[in-house]
Structure formats: structure tokens, C-alpha cells
Scaffold this motif. Structure first.
Motif, PDB file in Angstrom:
ATOM      1  N   SER A 135      13.031  52.208  89.133  1.00 59.20           N
ATOM      2  CA  SER A 135      11.977  52.268  88.987  1.00 59.20           C
ATOM      3  C   SER A 135      11.730  54.275  88.248  1.00 59.20           C
ATOM      4  CB  SER A 135      10.333  52.547  90.188  1.00 59.20           C
ATOM      5  OG  SER A 135      11.021  53.623  91.483  1.00 59.20           O
ATOM      6  N   PHE A 136      10.817  55.101  88.110  1.00 58.85           N
ATOM      7  CA  PHE A 136      11.417  55.993  87.956  1.00 58.85           C
ATOM      8  C   PHE A 136      11.450  57.178  88.837  1.00 58.85           C
ATOM      9  CE2 PHE A 136       8.364  55.219  84.345  1.00 58.85           C
ATOM     10  CZ  PHE A 136       8.907  56.169  83.187  1.00 58.85           C
ATOM     11  N   LEU A 137      10.826  56.520  90.558  1.00 60.40           N
ATOM     12  CA  LEU A 137      11.370  57.227  91.128  1.00 60.40           C
ATOM     13  C   LEU A 137      13.112  57.503  91.934  1.00 60.40           C
ATOM     14  CD1 LEU A 137       9.710  58.656  94.047  1.00 60.40           C
ATOM     15  CD2 LEU A 137      10.222  56.001  94.811  1.00 60.40           C
ATOM     16  N   ASN A 152      -0.568  55.350  83.480  1.00 59.89           N
ATOM     17  CA  ASN A 152      -0.331  53.808  83.698  1.00 59.89           C
ATOM     18  C   ASN A 152       1.033  53.655  82.961  1.00 59.89           C
ATOM     19  OD1 ASN A 152      -2.090  52.306  84.819  1.00 59.89           O
ATOM     20  ND2 ASN A 152      -3.435  52.349  83.483  1.00 59.89           N
ATOM     21  N   ILE A 153       2.513  54.509  82.843  1.00 63.08           N
ATOM     22  CA  ILE A 153       3.260  54.434  82.699  1.00 63.08           C
ATOM     23  C   ILE A 153       4.469  53.922  84.441  1.00 63.08           C
ATOM     24  CG2 ILE A 153       5.402  55.240  82.093  1.00 63.08           C
ATOM     25  CD1 ILE A 153       4.338  56.502  80.058  1.00 63.08           C
ATOM     26  N   THR A 154       4.786  52.444  84.397  1.00 63.28           N
ATOM     27  CA  THR A 154       5.239  52.636  86.001  1.00 63.28           C
ATOM     28  C   THR A 154       6.800  52.725  85.823  1.00 63.28           C
ATOM     29  OG1 THR A 154       4.338  50.221  84.876  1.00 63.28           O
ATOM     30  CG2 THR A 154       2.860  51.570  86.817  1.00 63.28           C
ATOM     31  N   LYS A 155       6.852  51.565  84.405  1.00 61.32           N
ATOM     32  CA  LYS A 155       8.469  51.211  84.729  1.00 61.32           C
ATOM     33  C   LYS A 155       8.694  52.120  83.185  1.00 61.32           C
ATOM     34  CE  LYS A 155      11.240  46.935  85.036  1.00 61.32           C
ATOM     35  NZ  LYS A 155      12.192  47.488  84.019  1.00 61.32           N
ATOM     36  N   PRO A 156      10.593  52.858  83.716  1.00 61.05           N
ATOM     37  CA  PRO A 156      11.437  53.580  82.907  1.00 61.05           C
ATOM     38  C   PRO A 156      11.906  52.571  81.157  1.00 61.05           C
ATOM     39  CG  PRO A 156      12.441  53.261  84.855  1.00 61.05           C
ATOM     40  CD  PRO A 156      11.731  52.724  84.910  1.00 61.05           C
ATOM     41  N   TYR A 157      11.410  52.967  80.238  1.00 58.66           N
ATOM     42  CA  TYR A 157      12.361  52.350  79.572  1.00 58.66           C
ATOM     43  C   TYR A 157      13.598  52.461  79.167  1.00 58.66           C
ATOM     44  CZ  TYR A 157       7.515  50.789  76.956  1.00 58.66           C
ATOM     45  OH  TYR A 157       6.139  51.089  76.479  1.00 58.66           O
ATOM     46  N   PRO A 158      14.080  51.491  78.847  1.00 56.15           N
ATOM     47  CA  PRO A 158      15.729  51.912  78.974  1.00 56.15           C
ATOM     48  C   PRO A 158      16.468  53.223  78.403  1.00 56.15           C
ATOM     49  CG  PRO A 158      15.676  49.990  77.270  1.00 56.15           C
ATOM     50  CD  PRO A 158      13.685  50.290  77.848  1.00 56.15           C
ATOM     51  N   ILE A 159      15.599  53.753  77.422  1.00 60.28           N
ATOM     52  CA  ILE A 159      16.294  54.878  77.243  1.00 60.28           C
ATOM     53  C   ILE A 159      16.138  56.467  77.864  1.00 60.28           C
ATOM     54  CG2 ILE A 159      14.083  55.676  75.712  1.00 60.28           C
ATOM     55  CD1 ILE A 159      17.271  57.107  74.154  1.00 60.28           C
ATOM     56  N   GLN A 160      15.182  56.027  79.061  1.00 55.64           N
ATOM     57  CA  GLN A 160      14.484  56.168  79.654  1.00 55.64           C
ATOM     58  C   GLN A 160      15.408  56.894  81.196  1.00 55.64           C
ATOM     59  OE1 GLN A 160      10.379  55.174  80.142  1.00 55.64           O
ATOM     60  NE2 GLN A 160       9.696  56.627  78.329  1.00 55.64           N
ATOM     61  N   GLU A 161      15.910  55.586  81.707  1.00 57.53           N
ATOM     62  CA  GLU A 161      16.559  55.435  82.284  1.00 57.53           C
ATOM     63  C   GLU A 161      18.219  56.037  82.673  1.00 57.53           C
ATOM     64  OE1 GLU A 161      17.444  51.158  83.497  1.00 57.53           O
ATOM     65  OE2 GLU A 161      16.027  50.293  83.712  1.00 57.53           O
ATOM     66  N   ALA A 171      17.519  56.462  69.052  1.00 63.45           N
ATOM     67  CA  ALA A 171      15.983  55.288  69.898  1.00 63.45           C
ATOM     68  C   ALA A 171      15.226  56.120  68.316  1.00 63.45           C
ATOM     69  CB  ALA A 171      15.515  56.275  70.702  1.00 63.45           C
ATOM     70  N   LYS A 172      14.467  54.948  68.436  1.00 63.05           N
ATOM     71  CA  LYS A 172      13.274  55.468  67.024  1.00 63.05           C
ATOM     72  C   LYS A 172      11.680  55.467  68.144  1.00 63.05           C
ATOM     73  CE  LYS A 172      14.041  52.091  63.860  1.00 63.05           C
ATOM     74  NZ  LYS A 172      13.733  51.386  62.479  1.00 63.05           N
ATOM     75  N   THR A 173      10.762  55.905  67.229  1.00 63.87           N
ATOM     76  CA  THR A 173       9.190  56.305  67.975  1.00 63.87           C
ATOM     77  C   THR A 173       9.143  54.998  68.574  1.00 63.87           C
ATOM     78  OG1 THR A 173       9.263  57.637  65.579  1.00 63.87           O
ATOM     79  CG2 THR A 173       7.122  57.059  66.686  1.00 63.87           C
ATOM     80  N   GLY A 174       7.827  54.553  69.661  1.00 61.24           N
ATOM     81  CA  GLY A 174       8.142  53.404  70.255  1.00 61.24           C
ATOM     82  C   GLY A 174       9.491  53.214  71.111  1.00 61.24           C
ATOM     83  N   SER A 175      10.402  53.868  70.981  1.00 66.70           N
ATOM     84  CA  SER A 175      11.081  53.808  72.484  1.00 66.70           C
ATOM     85  C   SER A 175      10.931  54.383  73.756  1.00 66.70           C
ATOM     86  CB  SER A 175      12.694  53.656  71.870  1.00 66.70           C
ATOM     87  OG  SER A 175      12.551  55.403  71.681  1.00 66.70           O
ATOM     88  N   GLY A 176      10.455  55.006  73.937  1.00 67.91           N
ATOM     89  CA  GLY A 176      10.161  56.074  75.042  1.00 67.91           C
ATOM     90  C   GLY A 176      10.548  57.023  74.951  1.00 67.91           C
ATOM     91  N   LYS A 177      11.264  57.549  73.965  1.00 69.18           N
ATOM     92  CA  LYS A 177      12.971  59.268  73.980  1.00 69.18           C
ATOM     93  C   LYS A 177      11.895  60.179  73.904  1.00 69.18           C
ATOM     94  CE  LYS A 177      11.516  59.662  68.698  1.00 69.18           C
ATOM     95  NZ  LYS A 177      10.834  61.710  69.490  1.00 69.18           N
ATOM     96  N   THR A 178      10.428  60.224  73.185  1.00 68.08           N
ATOM     97  CA  THR A 178       9.433  61.599  74.260  1.00 68.08           C
ATOM     98  C   THR A 178       9.914  62.029  76.055  1.00 68.08           C
ATOM     99  OG1 THR A 178       8.580  61.605  72.269  1.00 68.08           O
ATOM    100  CG2 THR A 178       7.784  62.939  73.412  1.00 68.08           C
ATOM    101  N   ALA A 179       9.200  60.667  75.931  1.00 69.08           N
ATOM    102  CA  ALA A 179       9.588  61.531  77.930  1.00 69.08           C
ATOM    103  C   ALA A 179      10.102  61.101  78.149  1.00 69.08           C
ATOM    104  CB  ALA A 179       8.468  60.146  78.382  1.00 69.08           C
TER     105      ALA A 179
HETATM  106  P1  AMP Z   1       7.990  57.776  72.458  1.00 73.83           P
HETATM  107  O1  AMP Z   1       8.904  56.797  71.934  1.00 73.83           O
HETATM  108  O2  AMP Z   1       8.551  58.764  72.635  1.00 73.83           O
HETATM  109  O3  AMP Z   1       6.999  57.993  70.450  1.00 73.83           O
HETATM  110  O4  AMP Z   1       6.323  56.797  73.040  1.00 73.83           O
HETATM  111  C1  AMP Z   1       6.090  55.732  72.508  1.00 73.83           C
HETATM  112  C2  AMP Z   1       5.055  55.308  73.013  1.00 73.83           C
HETATM  113  O5  AMP Z   1       4.972  55.045  74.790  1.00 73.83           O
HETATM  114  C3  AMP Z   1       4.123  56.334  73.673  1.00 73.83           C
HETATM  115  O6  AMP Z   1       2.713  56.239  73.145  1.00 73.83           O
HETATM  116  C4  AMP Z   1       4.129  56.492  75.161  1.00 73.83           C
HETATM  117  O7  AMP Z   1       2.491  57.444  76.183  1.00 73.83           O
HETATM  118  C5  AMP Z   1       5.102  55.145  75.865  1.00 73.83           C
HETATM  119  N1  AMP Z   1       5.316  54.836  76.233  1.00 73.83           N
HETATM  120  C6  AMP Z   1       6.604  56.072  76.737  1.00 73.83           C
HETATM  121  N2  AMP Z   1       7.040  55.662  78.112  1.00 73.83           N
HETATM  122  C7  AMP Z   1       6.896  54.286  78.497  1.00 73.83           C
HETATM  123  C8  AMP Z   1       7.454  53.224  79.686  1.00 73.83           C
HETATM  124  N3  AMP Z   1       7.802  53.274  80.735  1.00 73.83           N
HETATM  125  N4  AMP Z   1       6.421  52.263  79.480  1.00 73.83           N
HETATM  126  C9  AMP Z   1       5.237  52.339  78.887  1.00 73.83           C
HETATM  127  N5  AMP Z   1       4.804  52.896  77.698  1.00 73.83           N
HETATM  128  C10 AMP Z   1       5.983  54.121  77.887  1.00 73.83           C
END
Ligand code: AMP
Length: 378
Positions: free
Chosen positions: A2-4, A20-29, A45-53
Motif C-alpha cells: 500500500s502507499f503507507l 480514490n487512489i488506493t493501491k500503488p501501480y508498479p512504477i510507483q512501488e 513507462a508510458k502515459t497511463g502507467s501512473g508515472k506522474t504520481a
Molecule cells: P499517468 O501515467 O501519470 O499519466 O497517470 C495516468 C492516470 O492514472 C491518472 O489519471 C492518475 O490519476 C491515475 N493513477 C495514478 N496512479 C494510480 C493508482 N495507483 N491507482 C489508480 N489510478 C492511478
């Protein structure tokens, strides 16, 4: 996971929950702990992978312990290729930083709009998100100083480098302090990106969440070849546009000259078309792409290099108006239509002079393409 567990502050967890983002994506982990630790990161990582966060969260954490900087100095600099992405990234900083005890001021600067409000606004900024040209303009006008940057992010580095920003990027690197953290994110690890990786990253943590190159997905793409003489390519193209109701087609040619020439011809015939290539300004390329995405223009004519900067997930039609020299480029071009549920169509024009080369391309991609004689169609 988890993000914690990733070592994030409670106020950031609260902001994530709110979205409503509760579980980290692989790139975030993988990226978040490394960035908090201070390491350089190369994220494929592509757009959609959660790379920004994955970089926004640890950077927001770091801002909380940072010293106040002098006016017109920033601790974090995020460089992006387009104004759309600049605005988007700034919004992610703002929304995820909402509940932090120490407020974080994030600002986006980009070209195509007046520079004055940006110059005036550059006070007390912690995180600056910028496109390269405008950033340099602001730096040259002493509206911003980059010598206090602690963390540099290059987002969509492949596009930054393929859209011809190399020279500007080198000038920016020259304005930054040597000691800093570097975070580089890219959809692919092509030659340009790898060069910058080697130039600026210091023993980076490499995180690759990009899907494998789609070479074996080639089976999914509907491919047809048309035997056609050079002088009949125009009529054949117009026939296909009409016959297949094409409202969004990416056309590949081999040179800048050819791209401009073809657009002129198409426009004369009442077809809405634009070209993107290395000699077009950034503004013009972005404008053409937006229009193409919205189907305000139906035909986008591109050279191979610029095609890599076209960020459209799926295209219904790709036409090889001219063959590329390299079979790898061919696969890259037609891969723009490859999608399991709805594969789209890749069409290749083959002149008598091209026939031998096209055989080589088919052999290299291990796929035979059905050929149609165009004489009877036009
Ligand atoms: P990005 O790849 O950074 O452009 O993010 C794509 C989308 O995924 C954005 O709309 C984020 O809000 C969403 N997102 C990022 N991380 C998560 C996550 N861990 N769980 C669900 N959605 C996420």
C-alpha cells in the motif's frame, strides 16, 4: 503493498484517498522509495502507467523539509515537451499536495502565451514545470535562476528529445548545478534517451514497466500492399480515403520535402491535411497534432523521426506512402494500428522500384503481405 509502506506522509495519503487512489501501480512501488532515498531514476513507462504520481509524491515529501530559497530560485524543475503536459503535471502537484502542512507553490510555464504574467508570477515557486524554450527565455531574462535546483525531472524524455529539443536541453543542463537528483521518464529507451541517460544520470535505479516492443503483435495488424506507379499514388490515396471512409490516417513519407509537397497536393484536392517534421516549429506541430486528434484534419503526414512523438494510442489507418529504408522503422510505423480488439489497417504503396525492398521488409518482419494491383481501382 500500500502507499503507507512506501514511506509517504499522512497528508499525501489523505490526498490519494480523496482521489480514490488506493493501491500503488508498479512504477510507483519501485520509484517512490528510490526517489525519497535520493537516487537518480530512469523510468521506462508510458502515459497511463501512473508515472506522474511516482515522482510527484516523493518530490512533494521533499519540499516539506526544504529551506526557503531566494526569490526566483526553484528547488524542483520538471521539463516536459508540451504545454498540455505542463498544465497536467502542475495540476497533479497541486491536487496531491493539497493537505501538506507546508503549502507548495507549483507553476507551469510554456510558450505560445505572453511571457509577462509568467515573469511576474515566478516568486516563491517551489516546483516549476516548464517546456524547454520558454524556460530558457525566462532564464535569459533573469526571471528564473536554475542554480538552486535540487531535483530535475525530464518527463516524456523521448518526446523532448525527438521533437528536436536537444540543443535547448543542453543549454538548460548548463544552467543547472552539477550536484542534483535526476529523474528521467520515457515511454521508450531509444538512442537519444539513452544518450541523455548516460550523460546526466548517476547510477540510476532503472525501472522498466513498458510493454515489450510489439514485434510479435504484428500478427494483429491487417496489412495490405498496393502495387502502384509513382504518378498514380495520389489518385490511389484519394480512392482509399473515400472507399474506406478514412477520417484519421497517419501517412508516412521519407523526407521533409515530400511531406510538405504531399500536404500541398492534398489540400489542393480539398483534403484536410497537415505535415509534422523537424523543420516545423514546436507550436505548429502541437497544433497539427491536436487538430488531428480531434479530427479537424484527417490526414497527418509525418517523417519517421517525428512519428515517434505522435502520442495517439491507436490509429485506425496508417499508410506507407513511401517505404522506409529500415524494416525496424516499418514495424514501428504499422505498430501504430496494432490493437487486439480492433486492429485497424496498415496499407503500403509499393512501386515497381520498391518491390525488391518490400520483399526484404516482409522477410525481416516474418510476415507476408497480400498485394493488390491498383490499376483497376483508379
Ligand atoms: P499517468 O501515467 O501519470 O499519466 O497517470 C495516468 C492516470 O492514472 C491518472 O489519471 C492518475 O490519476 C491515475 N493513477 C495514478 N496512479 C494510480 C493508482 N495507483 N491507482 C489508480 N489510478 C492511478
Amino acid at each position: 503493498m500500500s502507499f503507507l509502506n512506501l514511506g509517504l506522509a499522512p497528508s499525501l495519503l489523505r490526498a490519494l484517498e480523496g482521489q480514490n487512489i488506493t493501491k500503488p501501480y508498479p512504477i510507483q512501488e519501485k520509484a517512490i522509495p528510490s526517489i525519497i532515498f535520493g537516487r537518480d531514476v530512469l523510468g521506462i513507462a508510458k502515459t497511463g502507467s501512473g508515472k506522474t504520481a511516482s515522482y510527484v509524491l516523493p518530490i512533494l515529501m521533499a519540499t516539506q523539509g526544504q529551506q526557503e530559497l531566494r526569490d526566483r530560485h526553484v528547488a524542483t524543475l520538471v521539463i516536459v515537451p508540451t504545454r498540455e503536459l505542463a498544465v497536467q503535471v502542475q495540476e497533479v502537484f497541486q491536487s496531491l499536495g493539497e493537505f501538506l502542512p507546508r503549502p507548495v507553490k507549483t507553476m507551469a510555464v510554456f510558450g505560445g502565451v505572453s511571457i509577462n504574467p509568467q515573469m511576474k508570477g515566478l516568486f516563491g515557486v517551489n516546483v516549476l514545470v516548464a517546456t524547454p524554450g520558454r524556460l530558457l527565455e525566462l532564464a535569459e531574462n533573469k526571471a528564473i535562476h536554475l542554480d538552486s535546483v535540487k531535483t530535475l525531472v525530464l518527463d516524456e524524455a523521448d518526446k523532448l528529445l525527438n521533437l528536436g529539443f536537444q540543443e535547448e536541453m543542453n543549454r538548460i543542463f548548463g544552467l543547472l548545478p552539477k550536484k542534483r537528483q535526476n529523474l528521467l521518464f520515457s515511454a521508450t529507451l531509444d538512442e537519444n534517451v539513452d544518450q541523455v541517460n548516460k550523460l546526466i544520470l548517476n547510477n540510476p535505479e532503472v525501472i522498466n514497466v513498458a510493454p515489450e516492443e510489439q514485434e510479435n503483435n504484428i500478427e494483429l495488424i491487417n496489412q495490405t500492399g498496393y502495387f502502384v506507379n509513382e504518378e498514380n499514388k495520389g489518385p490511389l490515396f484519394r480512392y482509399l480515403l473515400d472507399e474506406k471512409d478514412m477520417d484519421q490516417v497517419l501517412v508516412f513519407v521519407s523526407s521533409i520535402f515530400k511531406a510538405d509537397h504531399l500536404v500541398k497536393k492534398l489540400t489542393k484536392n480539398g483534403i484536410k491535411a497537415a505535415a509534422i517534421h523537424g523543420k516545423k516549429s514546436q507550436g505548429s506541430r502541437t497544433d497539427s497534432l491536436v487538430k488531428f486528434k480531434n479530427k479537424n484534419i484527417n490526414v497527418l503526414v509525418a517523417t519517421d523521426l517525428l512519428a515517434r512523438g505522435i502520442d495517439i494510442e491507436f490509429l485506425p489507418f496508417v499508410i506507407n506512402y513511401e517505404l522506409p529504408r529500415s524494416p525496424k522503422d516499418f514495424v514501428h510505423r504499422i505498430g501504430r494500428t496494432g490493437r487486439a480488439e480492433n486492429p485497424g489497417e496498415a496499407i503500403t504503396f509499393v512501386t515497381p522500384e520498391d518491390a525488391h525492398h518490400f520483399k526484404i521488409i516482409q522477410k525481416k518482419m516474418k510476415k507476408r503481405v497480400d498485394m493488390i494491383e491498383s490499376d483497376k481501382l483508379i
